[in-house]
Design an enzyme around this catalytic site. Structure first.
Site, PDB file in Angstrom:
ATOM      1  N   HIS A   1       0.801  -1.229   0.000  1.00 47.89           N
ATOM      2  CA  HIS A   1       0.000   0.000   0.000  1.00 47.89           C
ATOM      3  C   HIS A   1       0.833   1.278   0.000  1.00 47.89           C
ATOM      4  O   HIS A   1       0.297   2.368  -0.083  1.00 47.89           O
ATOM      5  CB  HIS A   1      -0.950   0.042   1.199  1.00 47.89           C
ATOM      6  CG  HIS A   1      -0.246   0.332   2.497  1.00 47.89           C
ATOM      7  ND1 HIS A   1       0.427  -0.629   3.212  1.00 47.89           N
ATOM      8  CD2 HIS A   1      -0.095   1.482   3.188  1.00 47.89           C
ATOM      9  CE1 HIS A   1       0.954  -0.088   4.280  1.00 47.89           C
ATOM     10  NE2 HIS A   1       0.656   1.198   4.305  1.00 47.89           N
TER      11      HIS A   1
HETATM   12  C1  UD1 Z   1      -2.255   5.225   5.976  1.00 50.36           C
HETATM   13  C2  UD1 Z   1      -0.995   5.728   6.686  1.00 50.36           C
HETATM   14  C3  UD1 Z   1       0.080   4.639   6.609  1.00 50.36           C
HETATM   15  C4  UD1 Z   1      -0.449   3.310   7.110  1.00 50.36           C
HETATM   16  C5  UD1 Z   1      -1.688   2.940   6.297  1.00 50.36           C
HETATM   17  C6  UD1 Z   1      -2.282   1.615   6.713  1.00 50.36           C
HETATM   18  C7  UD1 Z   1      -0.550   8.162   6.590  1.00 50.36           C
HETATM   19  C8  UD1 Z   1       0.299   9.187   5.969  1.00 50.36           C
HETATM   20  N1  UD1 Z   1      -0.445   6.914   6.042  1.00 50.36           N
HETATM   21  O1  UD1 Z   1      -1.940   5.116   4.594  1.00 50.36           O
HETATM   22  O2  UD1 Z   1       1.179   5.025   7.402  1.00 50.36           O
HETATM   23  O3  UD1 Z   1       0.543   2.314   6.938  1.00 50.36           O
HETATM   24  O4  UD1 Z   1      -2.649   3.980   6.497  1.00 50.36           O
HETATM   25  O5  UD1 Z   1      -3.382   1.299   5.941  1.00 50.36           O
HETATM   26  O6  UD1 Z   1      -1.261   8.455   7.526  1.00 50.36           O
HETATM   27  N2  UD1 Z   1      -9.318   4.689   1.819  1.00 50.36           N
HETATM   28  C9  UD1 Z   1     -10.508   4.021   1.680  1.00 50.36           C
HETATM   29  N3  UD1 Z   1     -11.085   3.507   2.791  1.00 50.36           N
HETATM   30  C10 UD1 Z   1     -10.530   3.642   4.020  1.00 50.36           C
HETATM   31  C11 UD1 Z   1      -9.316   4.328   4.143  1.00 50.36           C
HETATM   32  C12 UD1 Z   1      -8.718   4.825   3.022  1.00 50.36           C
HETATM   33  O7  UD1 Z   1     -11.039   3.882   0.600  1.00 50.36           O
HETATM   34  O8  UD1 Z   1     -11.124   3.161   5.001  1.00 50.36           O
HETATM   35  C13 UD1 Z   1      -8.676   5.252   0.624  1.00 50.36           C
HETATM   36  C14 UD1 Z   1      -8.639   6.764   0.699  1.00 50.36           C
HETATM   37  O9  UD1 Z   1      -9.756   7.317   0.108  1.00 50.36           O
HETATM   38  C15 UD1 Z   1      -7.378   7.105  -0.025  1.00 50.36           C
HETATM   39  C16 UD1 Z   1      -6.494   5.905   0.213  1.00 50.36           C
HETATM   40  O10 UD1 Z   1      -7.316   4.833   0.623  1.00 50.36           O
HETATM   41  O11 UD1 Z   1      -7.615   7.216  -1.395  1.00 50.36           O
HETATM   42  C17 UD1 Z   1      -5.400   6.215   1.188  1.00 50.36           C
HETATM   43  O12 UD1 Z   1      -5.888   6.363   2.533  1.00 50.36           O
HETATM   44  P1  UD1 Z   1      -5.036   7.172   3.657  1.00 50.36           P
HETATM   45  O13 UD1 Z   1      -5.549   6.896   4.998  1.00 50.36           O
HETATM   46  O14 UD1 Z   1      -4.917   8.581   3.225  1.00 50.36           O
HETATM   47  O15 UD1 Z   1      -3.588   6.578   3.547  1.00 50.36           O
HETATM   48  P2  UD1 Z   1      -3.098   5.062   3.520  1.00 50.36           P
HETATM   49  O16 UD1 Z   1      -2.502   4.815   2.187  1.00 50.36           O
HETATM   50  O17 UD1 Z   1      -4.166   4.105   3.977  1.00 50.36           O
END
Ligand code: UD1
Length: 392
Positions: free
Chosen positions: A220
């Site tokens: 991820h």
């Molecule tokens: C975040 C953390 C990372 C951690 C990871 C575990 C930061 C900078 N990064 O990264 O350190 O290892 O979580 O998963 O805080 N999304 C969904 N559903 C959700 C959550 C996210 O669809 O429940 C999508 C969001 O819309 C976005 C993407 O996933 O497009 C990224 O989500 P985000 O929480 O911003 O960062 P992660 O890549 O999950």
């Protein structure tokens, strides 16, 4: 003593659960779970609360996705209001996600009046901030998590570290050693707390896999999945590896979105030796880890869980903020073009020897509770910690 436990994203839930349960068991603590809403999908969030026997969050900020600045800023604004209303004594932030830094910033800058018990004046106070999993460094500032770690550790009042490299990094950055306390790895507490349930699960059977004859894949990190070339090369490598070792790949929402946009999801879906699934809950995922032959990942926490369990782990990153998993455990860092060769090597050599790092023993939450009790006594005897009081 009102203690806010900040939970935001999937890896946080395993870190607050043991501490919530340990604080619930003492009569002087009132643990309050604050969910920022950074992760909001059922299987990225709610499923973990159920598995880890946590109540629904007491406070939900509902912040959701956004750019780094939006997410951090929105959490800060929402959490500042909560602090001013609830006046917690202590805010515990865990890990390195955007919400970790956002809640730290909000808490260290806020101040509210409290009545002085002896005089008719009002003291200004803010909550103490404690960082659990402090001191980890990848020394790679292109990772958003590294920025979050450095800034959080520079601001927090109490720094609970999981390993000696954490203590050393903090001292090198000029942190007062008085603030640092090595407590061990809290994720291992969750694993031990849930061990029986995990062992009874046998998730591999549902996927038609045989114990020890499959690999688990998770990816991820933006550096691996936000780039078409590396995502395409990664998919080809996984397809090739799966011909020797069937793979199960729970796909993170960020990764799924990018695989779909690059037209790669069907390539993986059509490969009969790769099983794609939605992100799994804690117990099912850990059950796969318990029973697999090896793991291929870019996660932080999985490097630690595999080291603890003695399972070979290939981490596709140029660095790790968890070096003990390499020096003492089963973790190997690898580049994209090395991955196939290293999987073959790992399959031939079998499990190497690994040592469990010091204080990764399932008792970290108890050590944290003792640490909180010590500074609670300081607050009670002095009215506030001198380091944080701001007497008019
Ligand atoms: C975040 C953390 C990372 C951690 C990871 C575990 C930061 C900078 N990064 O990264 O350190 O290892 O979580 O998963 O805080 N999304 C969904 N559903 C959700 C959550 C996210 O669809 O429940 C999508 C969001 O819309 C976005 C993407 O996933 O497009 C990224 O989500 P985000 O929480 O911003 O960062 P992660 O890549 O999950």
């Amino acid at each position: 003593m009102q203690i806010h436990l900040i939970a935001a994203a999937r890896p946080n839930f395993m870190k607050i659960a043991p501490l919530y349960h340990a604080l619930k068991a003492v009569d002087w603590a009132d643990p309050v779970i604050v969910h920022t809403g950074q992760h909001y999908d059922l299987n990225m969030s709610d499923a973990f609360f159920t598995d880890l026997k946590l109540p629904a969050p007491h406070i939900h900020l509902g912040v959701g996705s956004g750019s780094h600045a939006e997410q951090t800023g929105n959490v800060m604004m929402a959490y500042e209001k909560v602090i001013l209303e609830k006046k917690p004594d202590l805010v515990v932030v865990v890990g390195d996600v955007n919400s970790t830094l956002a809640c730290t910033l909000a808490a260290v800058k806020v101040s509210y009046p409290i009545q002085n018990s002896k005089f008719k004046i009002q003291n200004l106070r803010r909550p103490l901030v404690a960082h659990l999993e402090a001191g980890l460094r990848s020394f790679d500032r292109t990772m958003p998590e590294e920025i979050n770690r450095i800034a959080t550790d520079a601001l927090a009042d109490v720094l609970w570290t999981p390993s000696s490299d954490g203590d050393e990094n903090l001292v090198k950055e000029g942190v007062d050693p008085e603030k640092i306390e090595r407590v061990g790895n809290i994720m291992i507490d969750s694993l031990e707390m849930m061990r029986e349930t995990i062992t009874a699960q046998n998730a591999h059977v549902e996927f038609g896999l045989e114990k020890g004859l499959f690999g688990v894949v998770t990816f991820h990190r933006p550096a691996n999945v936000d780039n078409v070339e590396s995502l395409t090369a990664l998919c080809s490598s996984l397809i090739s590896i799966s011909k020797r070792l069937p793979l199960v790949f729970p796909v993170h929402p960020r990764t799924r979105k990018n695989l779909q946009e690059c037209g790669l999801i069907s390539k993986l879906d059509n490969c009969s030796t790769i099983i794609l699934t939605e992100p799994l809950n804690y117990v099912r995922f850990m059950s796969l880890i318990f029973n697999c032959r090896m793991v291929i990942t870019d996660s932080g926490g999985i490097q630690e869980e595999t080291t603890y369990l003695g399972i070979p782990c290939l981490t596709m990153r140029p660095n790790t903020e968890r070096p003990v998993t390499v020096t003492e455990g089963t973790n190997c860092l690898c580049a994209l073009d090395e991955i196939e060769g290293m999987v073959l090597e790992a399959l031939q050599i079998g499990r190497g020897t690994s040592k469990t790092p010091d204080l990764w023993d399932g008792h970290t939450a108890q050590r944290v509770v003792k640490s909180i009790k010590r500074f609670k006594e300081t607050i009670v005897s002095t009215g506030s910690l001198s380091a944080i009081s701001n007497d008019p």
